[in-house]
Design a protein around this motif. Sequence first.
Motif, PDB file in Angstrom:
ATOM      1  N   ARG A 141       4.694   4.252   5.389  1.00  0.00           N
ATOM      2  CA  ARG A 141       4.989   4.289   3.938  1.00  0.00           C
ATOM      3  C   ARG A 141       4.899   2.971   3.412  1.00  0.00           C
ATOM      4  O   ARG A 141       4.569   2.565   2.431  1.00  0.00           O
ATOM      5  CB  ARG A 141       6.514   4.815   3.983  1.00  0.00           C
ATOM      6  CG  ARG A 141       6.472   6.412   3.700  1.00  0.00           C
ATOM      7  CD  ARG A 141       7.751   6.680   4.378  1.00  0.00           C
ATOM      8  NE  ARG A 141       9.083   6.443   3.835  1.00  0.00           N
ATOM      9  CZ  ARG A 141      10.250   6.740   4.323  1.00  0.00           C
ATOM     10  NH1 ARG A 141      10.346   7.787   5.402  1.00  0.00           N
ATOM     11  NH2 ARG A 141      11.223   6.185   4.136  1.00  0.00           N
ATOM     12  N   ASN A 142       5.533   2.085   4.367  1.00  0.00           N
ATOM     13  CA  ASN A 142       5.390   0.590   3.881  1.00  0.00           C
ATOM     14  C   ASN A 142       3.848  -0.023   3.832  1.00  0.00           C
ATOM     15  O   ASN A 142       3.484  -0.730   2.954  1.00  0.00           O
ATOM     16  CB  ASN A 142       6.058  -0.154   4.817  1.00  0.00           C
ATOM     17  CG  ASN A 142       7.498  -0.431   4.589  1.00  0.00           C
ATOM     18  OD1 ASN A 142       8.043  -1.243   4.135  1.00  0.00           O
ATOM     19  ND2 ASN A 142       8.337   0.808   4.969  1.00  0.00           N
ATOM     20  N   LYS A 143       2.892   0.536   4.523  1.00  0.00           N
ATOM     21  CA  LYS A 143       1.679   0.247   4.676  1.00  0.00           C
ATOM     22  C   LYS A 143       1.011   0.783   3.256  1.00  0.00           C
ATOM     23  O   LYS A 143       0.093   0.035   2.762  1.00  0.00           O
ATOM     24  CB  LYS A 143       1.041   0.747   5.981  1.00  0.00           C
ATOM     25  CG  LYS A 143      -0.612   0.418   6.103  1.00  0.00           C
ATOM     26  CD  LYS A 143      -1.148   0.914   7.265  1.00  0.00           C
ATOM     27  CE  LYS A 143      -2.584   0.461   7.625  1.00  0.00           C
ATOM     28  NZ  LYS A 143      -2.689  -0.987   7.816  1.00  0.00           N
ATOM     29  N   HIS A 144       1.193   2.051   2.818  1.00  0.00           N
ATOM     30  CA  HIS A 144       0.492   2.436   1.656  1.00  0.00           C
ATOM     31  C   HIS A 144       1.365   2.633   0.699  1.00  0.00           C
ATOM     32  O   HIS A 144       1.353   3.399  -0.079  1.00  0.00           O
ATOM     33  CB  HIS A 144       0.194   3.885   2.127  1.00  0.00           C
ATOM     34  CG  HIS A 144      -1.026   3.922   3.372  1.00  0.00           C
ATOM     35  ND1 HIS A 144      -2.261   3.488   3.243  1.00  0.00           N
ATOM     36  CD2 HIS A 144      -0.718   4.236   4.618  1.00  0.00           C
ATOM     37  CE1 HIS A 144      -2.733   3.613   4.439  1.00  0.00           C
ATOM     38  NE2 HIS A 144      -2.033   3.937   5.445  1.00  0.00           N
ATOM     39  N   ASN A 145       2.425   1.745   0.337  1.00  0.00           N
ATOM     40  CA  ASN A 145       2.996   1.518  -0.968  1.00  0.00           C
ATOM     41  C   ASN A 145       3.795   2.954  -1.196  1.00  0.00           C
ATOM     42  O   ASN A 145       4.045   3.414  -2.536  1.00  0.00           O
ATOM     43  CB  ASN A 145       2.296   1.039  -2.234  1.00  0.00           C
ATOM     44  CG  ASN A 145       1.496  -0.263  -1.708  1.00  0.00           C
ATOM     45  OD1 ASN A 145       2.038  -1.307  -1.512  1.00  0.00           O
ATOM     46  ND2 ASN A 145       0.150  -0.419  -2.049  1.00  0.00           N
ATOM     47  N   GLY A 146       4.423   3.366  -0.238  1.00  0.00           N
ATOM     48  CA  GLY A 146       5.226   4.490  -0.270  1.00  0.00           C
ATOM     49  C   GLY A 146       6.587   4.169  -0.488  1.00  0.00           C
ATOM     50  O   GLY A 146       6.783   3.291  -1.057  1.00  0.00           O
ATOM     51  N   ASP A 147       7.513   5.252  -0.527  1.00  0.00           N
ATOM     52  CA  ASP A 147       8.857   5.039  -0.591  1.00  0.00           C
ATOM     53  C   ASP A 147       9.179   3.952   0.378  1.00  0.00           C
ATOM     54  O   ASP A 147       9.040   3.937   1.582  1.00  0.00           O
ATOM     55  CB  ASP A 147       9.893   6.267  -0.404  1.00  0.00           C
ATOM     56  CG  ASP A 147      11.153   5.984  -0.390  1.00  0.00           C
ATOM     57  OD1 ASP A 147      11.764   5.796  -1.359  1.00  0.00           O
ATOM     58  OD2 ASP A 147      11.827   6.021   0.849  1.00  0.00           O
ATOM     59  N   THR A 148      10.074   2.881  -0.121  1.00  0.00           N
ATOM     60  CA  THR A 148      10.370   1.865   0.909  1.00  0.00           C
ATOM     61  C   THR A 148      11.934   1.478   0.848  1.00  0.00           C
ATOM     62  O   THR A 148      12.200   0.454   1.467  1.00  0.00           O
ATOM     63  CB  THR A 148       9.882   0.328   0.415  1.00  0.00           C
ATOM     64  OG1 THR A 148      10.315   0.165  -0.877  1.00  0.00           O
ATOM     65  CG2 THR A 148       8.450   0.485   0.399  1.00  0.00           C
TER      66      THR A 148
END
Length: 255
Positions: A141-148
């Motif tokens: 999620r952090n790698k692909h700009n998902g929920d953080t």
Amino acid sequence: MSKLPQKNQFLDLSDYGRPCARIIAQSLKKTSFTPIHVTIAFVFSGLIAIVCIFHQYYWATAFFLILKSILDAADGELARIKKTPSYTGRYLDSVSDILLNLLLMGTIWYVTDGSLGYAFLAFIGIQLQGTLYNYYYVILRNKHNGDTTSRIFEDSTPIALAGEKQKNVNILFFMYKMLYGTFDKIIYRMDKDAVKSSKLPNWLMTAVSTFGLGFQLLLIALMLVFGLKHYIVPFFIGFSFFILIFIGIRRFVNR
């Protein structure tokens, strides 16, 4: 709303309740119900399931365990729909999960008259499995700009977001670290290079999603319904060996 961009989504076997969760969240969108209310509802559902195990109402147990999984997804869905993410909700969710898991395994130990030591090992196994799944998922999620809202490294108290109190965040983060800190450290030390992974293939994430809490609860529900309650503890102890297998596969595809 997904935690990942569409092109990076994978078949999450632990997230079978997501369609129902979205319906629940949409129905609550214009109400005064908050994600915290939904989290409290899943706690009650989990506690009812545990009471049902005591009374050997295993079909009812299965219903409430699955309902718990659905509501567990619905609180996050509601937070995203209402655009009210919070660390309070994130840590309350996690703290509630681990305490319910402990009660659940303790109850299974009681009704099977098995070994308390083995039941505790199964609980440790369940938590390590879930930690590996969450570790890889949060990295993705952090790698692909998902929920953080969830962080790869939960090593410091976060600053409260709009609409929540820092005091609540501080208390719940402390509880989270007390309950999860050791599991996080163990998994990180076992696969510390995962944060630098160039690839976390969808097929691998689908396989690791069998470690997700939703799938774990589904397996427990099915084993209770089909009269296999004595196999629950040994199954989750044995299933923990797949932690090493999945870490090995992750390293292989990123060699």
